[in-house]
Design a protein around this motif. Sequence first.
Motif, PDB file in Angstrom:
ATOM      1  N   PHE A 279       8.032   6.223  32.701  1.00 53.70           N
ATOM      2  CA  PHE A 279       7.988   4.927  33.357  1.00 53.70           C
ATOM      3  C   PHE A 279       8.077   5.098  34.871  1.00 53.70           C
ATOM      4  O   PHE A 279       8.407   6.181  35.373  1.00 53.70           O
ATOM      5  CB  PHE A 279       9.109   4.031  32.826  1.00 53.70           C
ATOM      6  CG  PHE A 279       8.887   3.588  31.406  1.00 53.70           C
ATOM      7  CD1 PHE A 279       8.122   2.464  31.138  1.00 53.70           C
ATOM      8  CD2 PHE A 279       9.423   4.312  30.344  1.00 53.70           C
ATOM      9  CE1 PHE A 279       7.898   2.059  29.825  1.00 53.70           C
ATOM     10  CE2 PHE A 279       9.201   3.911  29.031  1.00 53.70           C
ATOM     11  CZ  PHE A 279       8.431   2.779  28.776  1.00 53.70           C
TER      12      PHE A 279
ATOM     13  N   LYS B 199      11.240 -12.376  26.001  1.00 50.64           N
ATOM     14  CA  LYS B 199      12.113 -12.762  27.101  1.00 50.64           C
ATOM     15  C   LYS B 199      12.686 -14.156  26.871  1.00 50.64           C
ATOM     16  O   LYS B 199      13.904 -14.376  27.020  1.00 50.64           O
ATOM     17  CB  LYS B 199      11.352 -12.715  28.419  1.00 50.64           C
ATOM     18  CG  LYS B 199      12.182 -13.083  29.652  1.00 50.64           C
ATOM     19  CD  LYS B 199      11.355 -12.907  30.917  1.00 50.64           C
ATOM     20  CE  LYS B 199      12.184 -13.135  32.177  1.00 50.64           C
ATOM     21  NZ  LYS B 199      12.547 -14.567  32.340  1.00 50.64           N
TER      22      LYS B 199
ATOM     23  N   MET C  30       5.705  -9.398  27.155  1.00 56.18           N
ATOM     24  CA  MET C  30       7.100  -9.589  26.791  1.00 56.18           C
ATOM     25  C   MET C  30       7.579 -11.028  26.973  1.00 56.18           C
ATOM     26  O   MET C  30       8.761 -11.303  26.811  1.00 56.18           O
ATOM     27  CB  MET C  30       7.987  -8.656  27.636  1.00 56.18           C
ATOM     28  CG  MET C  30       7.739  -7.185  27.404  1.00 56.18           C
ATOM     29  SD  MET C  30       8.197  -6.687  25.714  1.00 56.18           S
ATOM     30  CE  MET C  30       7.838  -4.932  25.777  1.00 56.18           C
TER      31      MET C  30
ATOM     32  N   MET D 284       4.573  -5.847  32.804  1.00 53.04           N
ATOM     33  CA  MET D 284       4.816  -6.015  31.376  1.00 53.04           C
ATOM     34  C   MET D 284       5.220  -7.445  31.024  1.00 53.04           C
ATOM     35  O   MET D 284       5.410  -7.766  29.848  1.00 53.04           O
ATOM     36  CB  MET D 284       5.892  -5.033  30.902  1.00 53.04           C
ATOM     37  CG  MET D 284       5.465  -3.586  30.930  1.00 53.04           C
ATOM     38  SD  MET D 284       6.655  -2.459  30.129  1.00 53.04           S
ATOM     39  CE  MET D 284       6.428  -2.884  28.396  1.00 53.04           C
TER      40      MET D 284
ATOM     41  N   TRP E 111      11.340  -2.832  30.312  1.00 55.28           N
ATOM     42  CA  TRP E 111      10.346  -3.861  30.618  1.00 55.28           C
ATOM     43  C   TRP E 111      10.827  -4.979  31.548  1.00 55.28           C
ATOM     44  O   TRP E 111      10.007  -5.495  32.314  1.00 55.28           O
ATOM     45  CB  TRP E 111       9.773  -4.448  29.323  1.00 55.28           C
ATOM     46  CG  TRP E 111      10.771  -5.115  28.426  1.00 55.28           C
ATOM     47  CD1 TRP E 111      11.457  -4.539  27.408  1.00 55.28           C
ATOM     48  CD2 TRP E 111      11.169  -6.489  28.455  1.00 55.28           C
ATOM     49  NE1 TRP E 111      12.275  -5.456  26.796  1.00 55.28           N
ATOM     50  CE2 TRP E 111      12.111  -6.657  27.422  1.00 55.28           C
ATOM     51  CE3 TRP E 111      10.825  -7.590  29.248  1.00 55.28           C
ATOM     52  CZ2 TRP E 111      12.717  -7.887  27.165  1.00 55.28           C
ATOM     53  CZ3 TRP E 111      11.433  -8.819  28.996  1.00 55.28           C
ATOM     54  CH2 TRP E 111      12.362  -8.958  27.967  1.00 55.28           C
TER      55      TRP E 111
ATOM     56  N   VAL F 103      18.817  -3.368  28.715  1.00 52.54           N
ATOM     57  CA  VAL F 103      17.540  -4.095  28.787  1.00 52.54           C
ATOM     58  C   VAL F 103      17.677  -5.528  28.255  1.00 52.54           C
ATOM     59  O   VAL F 103      17.373  -6.485  28.967  1.00 52.54           O
ATOM     60  CB  VAL F 103      16.428  -3.311  28.077  1.00 52.54           C
ATOM     61  CG1 VAL F 103      15.244  -4.206  27.736  1.00 52.54           C
ATOM     62  CG2 VAL F 103      15.968  -2.157  28.966  1.00 52.54           C
TER      63      VAL F 103
ATOM     64  N   THR G   8      12.403   2.552  37.827  1.00 48.70           N
ATOM     65  CA  THR G   8      13.142   2.177  36.620  1.00 48.70           C
ATOM     66  C   THR G   8      14.243   3.179  36.275  1.00 48.70           C
ATOM     67  O   THR G   8      15.029   2.930  35.361  1.00 48.70           O
ATOM     68  CB  THR G   8      12.199   2.013  35.418  1.00 48.70           C
ATOM     69  OG1 THR G   8      11.593   3.276  35.100  1.00 48.70           O
ATOM     70  CG2 THR G   8      11.118   0.982  35.713  1.00 48.70           C
TER      71      THR G   8
ATOM     72  N   MET H 180       9.721  -4.336  35.097  1.00 49.96           N
ATOM     73  CA  MET H 180       8.310  -3.995  35.303  1.00 49.96           C
ATOM     74  C   MET H 180       7.480  -5.277  35.224  1.00 49.96           C
ATOM     75  O   MET H 180       7.146  -5.736  34.125  1.00 49.96           O
ATOM     76  CB  MET H 180       7.857  -2.979  34.248  1.00 49.96           C
ATOM     77  CG  MET H 180       8.637  -1.674  34.298  1.00 49.96           C
ATOM     78  SD  MET H 180       8.208  -0.570  32.919  1.00 49.96           S
ATOM     79  CE  MET H 180       6.456  -0.282  33.250  1.00 49.96           C
TER      80      MET H 180
ATOM     81  N   GLY I 107      12.571  -4.578  22.650  1.00 47.45           N
ATOM     82  CA  GLY I 107      11.321  -4.383  23.372  1.00 47.45           C
ATOM     83  C   GLY I 107      11.116  -2.951  23.824  1.00 47.45           C
ATOM     84  O   GLY I 107      11.892  -2.055  23.494  1.00 47.45           O
TER      85      GLY I 107
END
Length: 272
Positions: free
Chosen positions: A78, A32, A28, A24, A18, A124, A82, A21, A14
């Motif tokens: 970003f 996910k 996603m 998002m 993300w 991530v 993050t 966030m 991705g």
Amino acid sequence: MAATRLPTYFISHGGGPWPYMPDMAPVMAKLKAALEGIAQEVGERPKAVLVITGHWEEREFTVSSSPEPPMIYDYGGFPAHTYQVTYRAPGSPELAGRVHSLLQAAGLPTRLDPQRGYDHGTFVPLAVMYPQAEVPVVQLSLRRDFDPAVHVAVGRAIAPLREEGVLIVGSGLSYHNLRAFGPMGREASHRFDEWLQEVLTRSTPEERIQQLNRWTQAPAARQAHPREEHLLPLMVAVGAAADEAGECTYHEEDFFGAMAVSNFRFGGLPAA
């Protein structure tokens, strides 16, 4: 963990950080769910996860060996928070040494890096798969020459780890052209994804390796991957399960509104 052979995976990790966030989350959501599904279908917690990350390139294959890896925020533009997130899964010097030994024994020069931290190709997806950060994680770099056959050979060399409780994950993106992301990437991503589906799920193991070794001849290959660092982790995942079937475990036709993206599993699931 009981002795069993774990499957291997190639995942699309991705965009950027993300999971941290909330805005998002809608785009996603399917990815996910797919990443969460990996932990569920693997079942019993693996002894460790070995991530071949598209965000680490070295002159020779390199293995992260820190017992407490730091964070690497290898993205830009970003929100400030993050750049302060942490994923505190322990490293595993023991597994790093095992990977190093297997690759050296296969004639693949390899070194250890005791300072390397978790890049976003690693933390991530793992923040979604194993949010409690309880599973030790080791990273394996790509080799900078991007030779697909050599990366398949790496997979073959580390295949014994699958019977030692180690989950092998190639982390990249099935489509990675940041200059043609979104609607501009519709045609190329779909053409290349159709080729991936054919090669990875409907070809014989021998044909699969042959096709991956000449992936640049695939439809829209260089439009999908102008630079192949996000594709090469696939070669390692396939090499580690070279004679076993592949299955698409996640697919979207309209990622970011337009693009086709996919994840793949190689080898069967452990018995329940």
